[in-house]
Design an enzyme around this catalytic site. Structure first.
Site, PDB file in Angstrom:
ATOM      1  CG  HIS A 103      -7.565  -0.821  -3.678  1.00  0.00           C
ATOM      2  ND1 HIS A 103      -7.345  -0.351  -2.415  1.00  0.00           N
ATOM      3  CD2 HIS A 103      -6.643  -1.798  -3.875  1.00  0.00           C
ATOM      4  CE1 HIS A 103      -6.329  -1.003  -1.874  1.00  0.00           C
ATOM      5  NE2 HIS A 103      -5.880  -1.884  -2.740  1.00  0.00           N
ATOM      6  CG  ASP A 106     -10.570   1.404  -2.142  1.00  0.00           C
ATOM      7  OD1 ASP A 106     -10.925   0.344  -1.623  1.00  0.00           O
ATOM      8  OD2 ASP A 106      -9.375   1.726  -2.331  1.00  0.00           O
TER       9      ASP A 106
HETATM   10  C1  XUL Z   1      -1.953  -4.684   1.755  1.00  0.00           C
HETATM   11  C2  XUL Z   1      -1.564  -3.407   1.132  1.00  0.00           C
HETATM   12  C3  XUL Z   1      -2.450  -2.885   0.066  1.00  0.00           C
HETATM   13  C4  XUL Z   1      -1.743  -2.226  -1.057  1.00  0.00           C
HETATM   14  C5  XUL Z   1      -2.642  -1.811  -2.191  1.00  0.00           C
HETATM   15  O1  XUL Z   1      -1.084  -5.146   2.716  1.00  0.00           O
HETATM   16  O2  XUL Z   1      -0.594  -2.811   1.522  1.00  0.00           O
HETATM   17  O3  XUL Z   1      -3.329  -1.994   0.678  1.00  0.00           O
HETATM   18  O4  XUL Z   1      -1.068  -1.088  -0.637  1.00  0.00           O
HETATM   19  O5  XUL Z   1      -3.368  -2.857  -2.712  1.00  0.00           O
END
Ligand code: XUL
Ligand code: CO
Length: 443
Positions: A103, A106
Protein backbone atom coordinates in the site's frame (compact mmCIF):
# COMPACT_ATOMS: atom_id res chain seq x y z
CA UNK A 1 22.22 -3.15 8.38
CA UNK A 2 21.22 -6.81 8.30
CA UNK A 3 17.89 -7.46 10.05
CA UNK A 4 17.55 -11.21 9.53
CA UNK A 5 21.03 -12.33 10.52
CA UNK A 6 19.63 -15.60 11.95
CA UNK A 7 18.92 -16.56 8.34
CA UNK A 8 22.23 -15.90 6.60
CA UNK A 9 21.46 -17.74 3.35
CA UNK A 10 18.39 -17.60 1.10
CA UNK A 11 15.88 -20.33 1.90
CA UNK A 12 16.21 -23.14 -0.63
CA UNK A 13 14.49 -26.35 -1.59
CA UNK A 14 15.68 -28.95 0.88
CA UNK A 15 13.29 -31.83 0.26
CA UNK A 16 12.60 -34.08 3.20
CA UNK A 17 15.55 -32.76 5.19
CA UNK A 18 14.89 -29.08 5.91
CA UNK A 19 18.10 -28.80 7.92
CA UNK A 20 18.77 -27.01 11.22
CA UNK A 21 15.92 -24.73 12.30
CA UNK A 22 13.63 -26.17 9.63
CA UNK A 23 14.27 -23.27 7.27
CA UNK A 24 14.08 -25.11 3.97
CA UNK A 25 11.28 -25.78 1.52
CA UNK A 26 10.07 -29.35 1.60
CA UNK A 27 7.90 -29.08 -1.51
CA UNK A 28 8.40 -25.66 -3.11
CA UNK A 29 11.06 -26.15 -5.73
CA UNK A 30 10.93 -23.13 -8.09
CA UNK A 31 12.41 -25.00 -11.05
CA UNK A 32 10.32 -28.15 -10.79
CA UNK A 33 8.07 -28.59 -13.81
CA UNK A 34 4.38 -28.94 -13.03
CA UNK A 35 1.84 -29.27 -15.84
CA UNK A 36 4.33 -27.90 -18.33
CA UNK A 37 5.50 -24.86 -16.36
CA UNK A 38 7.99 -24.04 -13.60
CA UNK A 39 6.48 -24.11 -10.12
CA UNK A 40 7.61 -20.52 -9.53
CA UNK A 41 5.83 -19.40 -12.70
CA UNK A 42 2.61 -21.15 -11.67
CA UNK A 43 2.43 -19.78 -8.16
CA UNK A 44 3.92 -16.30 -8.69
CA UNK A 45 4.33 -15.83 -4.95
CA UNK A 46 4.38 -12.42 -3.31
CA UNK A 47 5.05 -11.18 0.23
CA UNK A 48 2.93 -8.33 1.55
CA UNK A 49 4.51 -5.23 3.01
CA UNK A 50 1.74 -4.34 5.47
CA UNK A 51 1.28 -7.29 7.85
CA UNK A 52 4.88 -8.45 7.53
CA UNK A 53 6.79 -5.17 7.90
CA UNK A 54 4.45 -2.35 8.92
CA UNK A 55 2.46 -4.08 11.66
CA UNK A 56 4.02 -4.40 15.12
CA UNK A 57 1.74 -7.21 16.35
CA UNK A 58 -0.83 -4.97 18.04
CA UNK A 59 -4.51 -5.84 18.31
CA UNK A 60 -7.52 -3.92 19.62
CA UNK A 61 -6.74 -5.06 23.15
CA UNK A 62 -3.00 -4.68 23.22
CA UNK A 63 0.11 -3.07 21.84
CA UNK A 64 2.72 -4.50 19.50
CA UNK A 65 4.60 -7.59 20.58
CA UNK A 66 6.93 -8.20 17.64
CA UNK A 67 10.67 -7.84 17.54
CA UNK A 68 10.79 -5.34 14.66
CA UNK A 69 13.68 -2.91 15.13
CA UNK A 70 12.82 -1.16 11.86
CA UNK A 71 9.49 0.02 13.31
CA UNK A 72 10.57 3.03 15.33
CA UNK A 73 8.08 5.79 15.97
CA UNK A 74 10.77 8.07 17.46
CA UNK A 75 12.86 8.10 14.28
CA UNK A 76 12.51 10.63 11.48
CA UNK A 77 9.69 9.22 9.29
CA UNK A 78 11.77 8.94 6.11
CA UNK A 79 14.66 7.28 7.96
CA UNK A 80 12.18 4.81 9.49
CA UNK A 81 10.57 4.12 6.10
CA UNK A 82 14.00 3.44 4.62
CA UNK A 83 14.86 0.98 7.40
CA UNK A 84 11.53 -0.77 6.87
CA UNK A 85 12.25 -0.98 3.15
CA UNK A 86 15.71 -2.43 3.81
CA UNK A 87 14.19 -5.08 6.10
CA UNK A 88 11.49 -5.90 3.55
CA UNK A 89 13.89 -6.36 0.63
CA UNK A 90 16.29 -8.38 2.73
CA UNK A 91 13.37 -10.66 3.63
CA UNK A 92 12.06 -10.97 0.04
CA UNK A 93 15.46 -12.00 -1.13
CA UNK A 94 16.16 -14.43 1.69
CA UNK A 95 12.75 -16.06 1.30
CA UNK A 96 13.53 -16.50 -2.39
CA UNK A 97 10.16 -15.49 -3.84
CA UNK A 98 9.74 -13.39 -6.96
CA UNK A 99 7.17 -10.72 -5.93
CA UNK A 100 5.96 -8.29 -3.26
CA UNK A 101 2.86 -6.11 -2.79
CA UNK A 102 2.40 -2.77 -1.01
CA UNK A 103 0.00 0.00 0.00
CA UNK A 104 1.18 3.58 -0.51
CA UNK A 105 1.15 4.15 3.27
CA UNK A 106 3.26 1.04 3.93
CA UNK A 107 5.99 2.37 1.73
CA UNK A 108 5.99 6.11 2.49
CA UNK A 109 5.15 8.44 5.38
CA UNK A 110 1.89 10.31 4.68
CA UNK A 111 3.23 13.70 5.87
CA UNK A 112 0.84 16.58 6.42
CA UNK A 113 -0.62 17.10 2.96
CA UNK A 114 -1.21 15.34 -0.33
CA UNK A 115 1.78 17.22 -1.72
CA UNK A 116 4.08 16.01 1.07
CA UNK A 117 2.78 12.44 0.79
CA UNK A 118 3.47 12.48 -2.94
CA UNK A 119 7.01 13.67 -2.51
CA UNK A 120 7.68 11.03 0.19
CA UNK A 121 6.19 8.36 -2.06
CA UNK A 122 8.35 9.50 -4.99
CA UNK A 123 11.46 9.21 -2.86
CA UNK A 124 10.58 5.77 -1.50
CA UNK A 125 9.50 4.44 -4.89
CA UNK A 126 12.76 5.56 -6.50
CA UNK A 127 14.58 3.77 -3.72
CA UNK A 128 12.40 0.65 -4.17
CA UNK A 129 13.13 0.68 -7.90
CA UNK A 130 16.83 0.63 -7.09
CA UNK A 131 16.41 -2.28 -4.66
CA UNK A 132 14.30 -4.18 -7.19
CA UNK A 133 16.96 -3.91 -9.82
CA UNK A 134 19.66 -5.00 -7.33
CA UNK A 135 17.71 -8.02 -6.03
CA UNK A 136 15.51 -9.02 -8.99
CA UNK A 137 12.36 -8.82 -6.84
CA UNK A 138 9.28 -7.75 -8.83
CA UNK A 139 6.02 -6.06 -7.95
CA UNK A 140 2.85 -8.18 -8.14
CA UNK A 141 0.62 -5.25 -7.20
CA UNK A 142 0.37 -1.89 -5.56
CA UNK A 143 -2.63 -0.29 -3.88
CA UNK A 144 -3.71 2.76 -1.90
CA UNK A 145 -4.80 2.59 1.72
CA UNK A 146 -8.07 4.53 1.82
CA UNK A 147 -9.46 3.06 5.01
CA UNK A 148 -7.10 3.84 7.92
CA UNK A 149 -7.16 7.65 8.07
CA UNK A 150 -10.15 9.20 9.91
CA UNK A 151 -11.11 11.17 6.76
CA UNK A 152 -12.16 7.84 5.23
CA UNK A 153 -14.33 6.72 8.17
CA UNK A 154 -17.46 7.03 5.99
CA UNK A 155 -15.78 5.60 2.89
CA UNK A 156 -13.50 6.91 0.15
CA UNK A 157 -15.35 6.82 -3.19
CA UNK A 158 -18.66 6.21 -1.40
CA UNK A 159 -18.21 9.05 1.09
CA UNK A 160 -21.12 11.51 1.38
CA UNK A 161 -18.55 14.31 1.02
CA UNK A 162 -17.16 14.83 -2.53
CA UNK A 163 -13.99 16.36 -1.05
CA UNK A 164 -13.14 12.94 0.35
CA UNK A 165 -13.83 11.43 -3.08
CA UNK A 166 -11.42 13.93 -4.63
CA UNK A 167 -8.78 13.19 -1.97
CA UNK A 168 -9.11 9.48 -2.80
CA UNK A 169 -8.64 10.29 -6.49
CA UNK A 170 -5.34 12.01 -5.73
CA UNK A 171 -4.19 9.07 -3.62
CA UNK A 172 -5.12 6.44 -6.20
CA UNK A 173 -3.58 8.42 -9.05
CA UNK A 174 -0.27 8.59 -7.18
CA UNK A 175 -0.37 4.93 -6.10
CA UNK A 176 -1.28 3.75 -9.61
CA UNK A 177 1.57 5.74 -11.12
CA UNK A 178 3.97 4.42 -8.46
CA UNK A 179 2.85 0.90 -9.36
CA UNK A 180 3.45 1.62 -13.02
CA UNK A 181 6.91 3.04 -12.28
CA UNK A 182 7.79 -0.18 -10.45
CA UNK A 183 6.56 -2.34 -13.32
CA UNK A 184 3.65 -3.74 -11.26
CA UNK A 185 1.73 -6.58 -12.87
CA UNK A 186 -1.57 -5.46 -11.28
CA UNK A 187 -3.18 -2.68 -9.28
CA UNK A 188 -5.65 -3.59 -6.49
CA UNK A 189 -8.66 -1.75 -5.07
CA UNK A 190 -9.95 -3.08 -1.79
CA UNK A 191 -12.88 -0.99 -0.61
CA UNK A 192 -12.51 -1.53 3.11
CA UNK A 193 -14.88 1.28 4.00
CA UNK A 194 -16.90 1.34 0.79
CA UNK A 195 -20.04 0.19 2.53
CA UNK A 196 -22.19 1.29 5.43
CA UNK A 197 -22.46 1.10 9.20
CA UNK A 198 -26.18 1.85 9.25
CA UNK A 199 -28.87 2.27 6.61
CA UNK A 200 -30.41 5.03 8.74
CA UNK A 201 -28.02 7.58 7.22
CA UNK A 202 -27.14 5.88 3.93
CA UNK A 203 -28.23 6.30 0.32
CA UNK A 204 -27.15 3.03 -1.22
CA UNK A 205 -27.93 3.95 -4.82
CA UNK A 206 -26.07 7.26 -4.56
CA UNK A 207 -23.03 5.48 -3.09
CA UNK A 208 -23.10 2.78 -5.78
CA UNK A 209 -23.14 5.47 -8.49
CA UNK A 210 -20.16 7.19 -6.83
CA UNK A 211 -18.22 3.92 -6.61
CA UNK A 212 -18.90 3.17 -10.28
CA UNK A 213 -17.81 6.69 -11.26
CA UNK A 214 -14.62 6.23 -9.28
CA UNK A 215 -13.87 2.89 -10.96
CA UNK A 216 -14.52 4.48 -14.34
CA UNK A 217 -12.12 7.35 -13.57
CA UNK A 218 -9.40 4.92 -12.44
CA UNK A 219 -9.81 2.72 -15.53
CA UNK A 220 -9.64 5.79 -17.77
CA UNK A 221 -6.49 6.97 -16.03
CA UNK A 222 -4.94 3.54 -16.43
CA UNK A 223 -5.51 3.86 -20.18
CA UNK A 224 -4.31 7.48 -20.28
CA UNK A 225 -0.97 6.66 -18.69
CA UNK A 226 -0.58 3.39 -20.59
CA UNK A 227 -0.36 1.18 -17.49
CA UNK A 228 -0.59 -2.32 -18.87
CA UNK A 229 -1.13 -4.20 -15.62
CA UNK A 230 -4.55 -5.51 -14.58
CA UNK A 231 -6.98 -3.61 -12.34
CA UNK A 232 -8.30 -5.85 -9.59
CA UNK A 233 -11.16 -5.46 -7.12
CA UNK A 234 -10.83 -7.42 -3.88
CA UNK A 235 -14.24 -8.59 -2.61
CA UNK A 236 -14.99 -8.76 1.11
CA UNK A 237 -18.43 -8.93 2.76
CA UNK A 238 -17.74 -6.88 5.89
CA UNK A 239 -15.07 -5.75 8.37
CA UNK A 240 -14.34 -3.01 9.04
CA UNK A 241 -17.76 -1.88 7.78
CA UNK A 242 -20.91 -3.75 8.76
CA UNK A 243 -21.67 -4.24 5.06
CA UNK A 244 -19.22 -3.86 2.19
CA UNK A 245 -20.52 -3.25 -1.36
CA UNK A 246 -17.91 -5.58 -2.92
CA UNK A 247 -19.46 -8.46 -0.98
CA UNK A 248 -18.20 -11.40 -3.00
CA UNK A 249 -17.27 -12.32 -6.58
CA UNK A 250 -20.86 -12.61 -7.77
CA UNK A 251 -21.76 -9.20 -6.32
CA UNK A 252 -18.71 -7.57 -7.92
CA UNK A 253 -19.49 -9.28 -11.21
CA UNK A 254 -23.08 -7.97 -11.16
CA UNK A 255 -21.86 -4.48 -10.26
CA UNK A 256 -19.34 -4.43 -13.10
CA UNK A 257 -21.99 -5.59 -15.54
CA UNK A 258 -24.54 -3.03 -14.30
CA UNK A 259 -22.13 -0.14 -14.75
CA UNK A 260 -20.56 -1.37 -17.96
CA UNK A 261 -17.15 -1.94 -16.39
CA UNK A 262 -16.69 -5.61 -17.31
CA UNK A 263 -13.33 -6.09 -18.98
CA UNK A 264 -11.79 -3.19 -17.06
CA UNK A 265 -11.73 -5.00 -13.70
CA UNK A 266 -10.97 -8.51 -12.54
CA UNK A 267 -11.00 -9.91 -8.99
CA UNK A 268 -8.36 -10.48 -6.37
CA UNK A 269 -9.88 -13.27 -4.28
CA UNK A 270 -8.83 -13.59 -0.66
CA UNK A 271 -9.37 -16.97 1.00
CA UNK A 272 -10.55 -15.58 4.33
CA UNK A 273 -12.84 -13.06 2.62
CA UNK A 274 -14.49 -15.94 0.75
CA UNK A 275 -15.16 -17.79 3.99
CA UNK A 276 -16.44 -14.61 5.70
CA UNK A 277 -18.94 -14.30 2.83
CA UNK A 278 -20.21 -17.79 3.65
CA UNK A 279 -18.53 -19.38 0.63
CA UNK A 280 -15.62 -21.72 0.23
CA UNK A 281 -12.50 -20.35 -1.44
CA UNK A 282 -13.10 -23.05 -4.07
CA UNK A 283 -16.51 -21.52 -4.81
CA UNK A 284 -15.15 -18.00 -5.26
CA UNK A 285 -12.38 -19.14 -7.60
CA UNK A 286 -14.76 -21.34 -9.61
CA UNK A 287 -17.24 -18.44 -9.91
CA UNK A 288 -14.58 -16.00 -11.08
CA UNK A 289 -13.06 -18.46 -13.56
CA UNK A 290 -16.45 -19.41 -15.00
CA UNK A 291 -17.39 -15.77 -15.47
CA UNK A 292 -14.10 -14.55 -16.89
CA UNK A 293 -13.20 -12.22 -14.01
CA UNK A 294 -10.50 -14.25 -12.26
CA UNK A 295 -7.35 -12.22 -11.59
CA UNK A 296 -5.26 -12.95 -8.51
CA UNK A 297 -5.35 -14.43 -5.00
CA UNK A 298 -4.62 -13.23 -1.48
CA UNK A 299 -3.57 -16.46 0.20
CA UNK A 300 -4.42 -16.97 3.86
CA UNK A 301 -6.97 -18.78 6.00
CA UNK A 302 -9.53 -18.01 8.68
CA UNK A 303 -10.25 -19.82 11.90
CA UNK A 304 -13.47 -21.85 11.67
CA UNK A 305 -14.25 -21.04 15.31
CA UNK A 306 -14.53 -17.30 14.79
CA UNK A 307 -16.05 -15.04 12.23
CA UNK A 308 -13.44 -12.43 11.54
CA UNK A 309 -10.53 -11.94 9.23
CA UNK A 310 -7.71 -13.70 11.07
CA UNK A 311 -5.47 -13.74 7.97
CA UNK A 312 -3.52 -16.81 9.11
CA UNK A 313 -0.92 -18.50 6.98
CA UNK A 314 -2.52 -21.24 4.86
CA UNK A 315 -1.77 -24.76 6.05
CA UNK A 316 -4.47 -26.94 4.53
CA UNK A 317 -3.81 -28.77 1.28
CA UNK A 318 -7.40 -30.03 1.43
CA UNK A 319 -8.72 -26.45 1.34
CA UNK A 320 -6.43 -25.16 -1.40
CA UNK A 321 -6.14 -28.09 -3.82
CA UNK A 322 -9.56 -27.75 -5.42
CA UNK A 323 -9.17 -24.01 -5.88
CA UNK A 324 -5.78 -24.61 -7.48
CA UNK A 325 -7.37 -27.25 -9.67
CA UNK A 326 -9.84 -24.63 -10.97
CA UNK A 327 -6.99 -22.19 -11.60
CA UNK A 328 -4.90 -24.82 -13.37
CA UNK A 329 -7.69 -26.11 -15.58
CA UNK A 330 -8.49 -22.55 -16.63
CA UNK A 331 -4.91 -22.13 -17.85
CA UNK A 332 -3.39 -20.60 -14.69
CA UNK A 333 -2.62 -17.04 -13.69
CA UNK A 334 -1.96 -14.43 -16.34
CA UNK A 335 -0.89 -11.28 -14.47
CA UNK A 336 -2.04 -12.53 -11.03
CA UNK A 337 -0.32 -14.64 -8.42
CA UNK A 338 -0.51 -15.72 -4.79
CA UNK A 339 0.08 -12.83 -2.41
CA UNK A 340 0.56 -13.70 1.25
CA UNK A 341 -1.92 -11.34 2.88
CA UNK A 342 -1.09 -13.09 6.12
CA UNK A 343 -0.41 -12.17 9.70
CA UNK A 344 1.61 -14.00 12.28
CA UNK A 345 -0.12 -14.70 15.56
CA UNK A 346 0.63 -12.04 18.16
CA UNK A 347 2.73 -14.47 20.20
CA UNK A 348 4.97 -15.28 17.24
CA UNK A 349 7.21 -12.33 18.02
CA UNK A 350 10.56 -13.56 16.73
CA UNK A 351 11.85 -12.33 13.42
CA UNK A 352 12.38 -15.92 12.24
CA UNK A 353 8.66 -16.62 12.79
CA UNK A 354 8.13 -14.54 9.66
CA UNK A 355 10.15 -17.16 7.76
CA UNK A 356 8.33 -20.10 9.31
CA UNK A 357 4.91 -18.64 8.47
CA UNK A 358 5.81 -18.00 4.85
CA UNK A 359 7.71 -21.25 4.31
CA UNK A 360 4.77 -23.32 5.62
CA UNK A 361 2.30 -21.34 3.50
CA UNK A 362 4.43 -21.64 0.38
CA UNK A 363 4.92 -25.38 0.85
CA UNK A 364 1.16 -25.76 1.33
CA UNK A 365 0.56 -23.97 -1.98
CA UNK A 366 3.23 -26.03 -3.71
CA UNK A 367 1.78 -29.31 -2.44
CA UNK A 368 -1.72 -28.15 -3.46
CA UNK A 369 -0.39 -27.39 -6.94
CA UNK A 370 0.95 -30.94 -7.21
CA UNK A 371 -2.44 -32.30 -6.14
CA UNK A 372 -4.17 -30.02 -8.67
CA UNK A 373 -1.91 -31.34 -11.41
CA UNK A 374 -2.65 -34.93 -10.35
CA UNK A 375 -6.40 -34.18 -10.37
CA UNK A 376 -6.07 -32.72 -13.83
CA UNK A 377 -4.24 -35.76 -15.19
CA UNK A 378 -6.54 -38.14 -13.30
CA UNK A 379 -9.45 -36.59 -15.20
CA UNK A 380 -12.21 -38.10 -13.04
CA UNK A 381 -13.79 -34.77 -12.15
CA UNK A 382 -13.75 -33.45 -15.71
CA UNK A 383 -14.99 -36.74 -17.13
CA UNK A 384 -17.83 -36.93 -14.60
CA UNK A 385 -18.91 -33.39 -15.41
CA UNK A 386 -18.77 -34.11 -19.15
CA UNK A 387 -21.01 -37.14 -18.69
CA UNK A 388 -23.37 -35.35 -16.36
CA UNK A 389 -24.06 -32.56 -18.82
CA UNK A 390 -23.78 -34.61 -22.03
CA UNK A 391 -27.48 -34.15 -22.82
CA UNK A 392 -26.86 -30.46 -23.48
CA UNK A 393 -24.70 -31.38 -26.46
CA UNK A 394 -27.51 -33.52 -27.89
CA UNK A 395 -30.61 -32.59 -29.91
CA UNK A 396 -32.82 -31.62 -27.00
CA UNK A 397 -30.17 -29.48 -25.32
CA UNK A 398 -29.38 -27.68 -28.56
CA UNK A 399 -33.05 -27.12 -29.29
CA UNK A 400 -33.70 -25.63 -25.83
CA UNK A 401 -30.80 -23.21 -26.21
CA UNK A 402 -31.86 -22.10 -29.67
CA UNK A 403 -33.07 -18.49 -29.12
CA UNK A 404 -35.96 -19.10 -31.51
CA UNK A 405 -37.38 -21.91 -29.39
CA UNK A 406 -40.33 -21.04 -27.14
CA UNK A 407 -41.50 -22.44 -23.85
CA UNK A 408 -44.60 -23.73 -25.64
CA UNK A 409 -42.50 -25.56 -28.27
CA UNK A 410 -40.39 -27.24 -25.61
CA UNK A 411 -43.52 -28.21 -23.67
CA UNK A 412 -45.06 -29.66 -26.81
CA UNK A 413 -41.94 -31.68 -27.62
CA UNK A 414 -41.74 -32.97 -24.03
CA UNK A 415 -45.39 -34.01 -24.11
CA UNK A 416 -45.18 -35.59 -27.56
CA UNK A 417 -42.12 -37.61 -26.59
CA UNK A 418 -43.83 -38.58 -23.32
CA UNK A 419 -40.67 -37.61 -21.44
CA UNK A 420 -40.20 -39.31 -18.08
CA UNK A 421 -36.57 -38.54 -17.12
CA UNK A 422 -35.13 -40.62 -14.29
CA UNK A 423 -32.91 -39.08 -11.60
CA UNK A 424 -29.26 -40.09 -11.72
CA UNK A 425 -26.68 -40.25 -8.95
CA UNK A 426 -24.51 -37.19 -8.53
CA UNK A 427 -21.82 -39.56 -7.17
CA UNK A 428 -20.72 -37.03 -4.57
CA UNK A 429 -19.21 -39.51 -2.13
CA UNK A 430 -17.39 -41.39 -4.89
CA UNK A 431 -15.92 -38.10 -6.14
CA UNK A 432 -14.94 -37.00 -2.64
CA UNK A 433 -13.17 -40.33 -2.21
CA UNK A 434 -11.38 -39.85 -5.50
CA UNK A 435 -10.15 -36.40 -4.50
CA UNK A 436 -8.89 -37.80 -1.20
CA UNK A 437 -7.13 -40.67 -2.98
CA UNK A 438 -5.33 -38.12 -5.14
CA UNK A 439 -4.44 -35.95 -2.11
CA UNK A 440 -3.18 -38.98 -0.22
CA UNK A 441 -1.32 -40.27 -3.26
CA UNK A 442 -2.98 -43.69 -3.00
CA UNK A 443 -4.26 -43.85 -6.60
C1 XUL B 1 -8.07 -6.46 4.11
C2 XUL B 1 -7.23 -6.83 2.95
C3 XUL B 1 -6.33 -5.78 2.42
C4 XUL B 1 -6.19 -5.77 0.94
C5 XUL B 1 -5.37 -4.63 0.40
O1 XUL B 1 -8.91 -7.45 4.55
O2 XUL B 1 -7.27 -7.95 2.50
O3 XUL B 1 -5.09 -5.99 3.02
O4 XUL B 1 -5.62 -6.95 0.47
O5 XUL B 1 -5.84 -3.40 0.79
CO1 CO C 1 -6.23 -8.89 0.98
Amino acid sequence: MEFFSDVPEPVAFAGTDPGPGGLGYQVYDPNRTVAGKRMEDHLRIAVCYWHSFAWPGSDIFGEGTFDRPWINSDADPITAAEAKQDAAFEFFQKLGVPYFCFHDVDMAPTGNSLREFKSNLDHMVDRAAQKMSETGTKLLWGTANMFSHPRYAAGAATNPDPEVFAHACAQVKNALEATQQLGGANYVLWGGREGYETLLNTRMKQEADQLARFLELVANHKRNIGFNGTLLIEPKPQEPTKHQYDYDCATVHGFLERYDLLGDYFVNIEVNHATLAGHSFHHEVAYAVDNGIFGSVDANRGDPQNGWDTDQFPNSVDELSLALFEILRSGGFTTGGFNFDTKLRRQSMDRTDLFHGHIGGIDTLAQSLLVAEALLYDGTLEHTRDERYAGWQGDLGTQIMDPNTTLAAIAEAATAADLDPKPRSGRQEALENRVNQVIWGTT
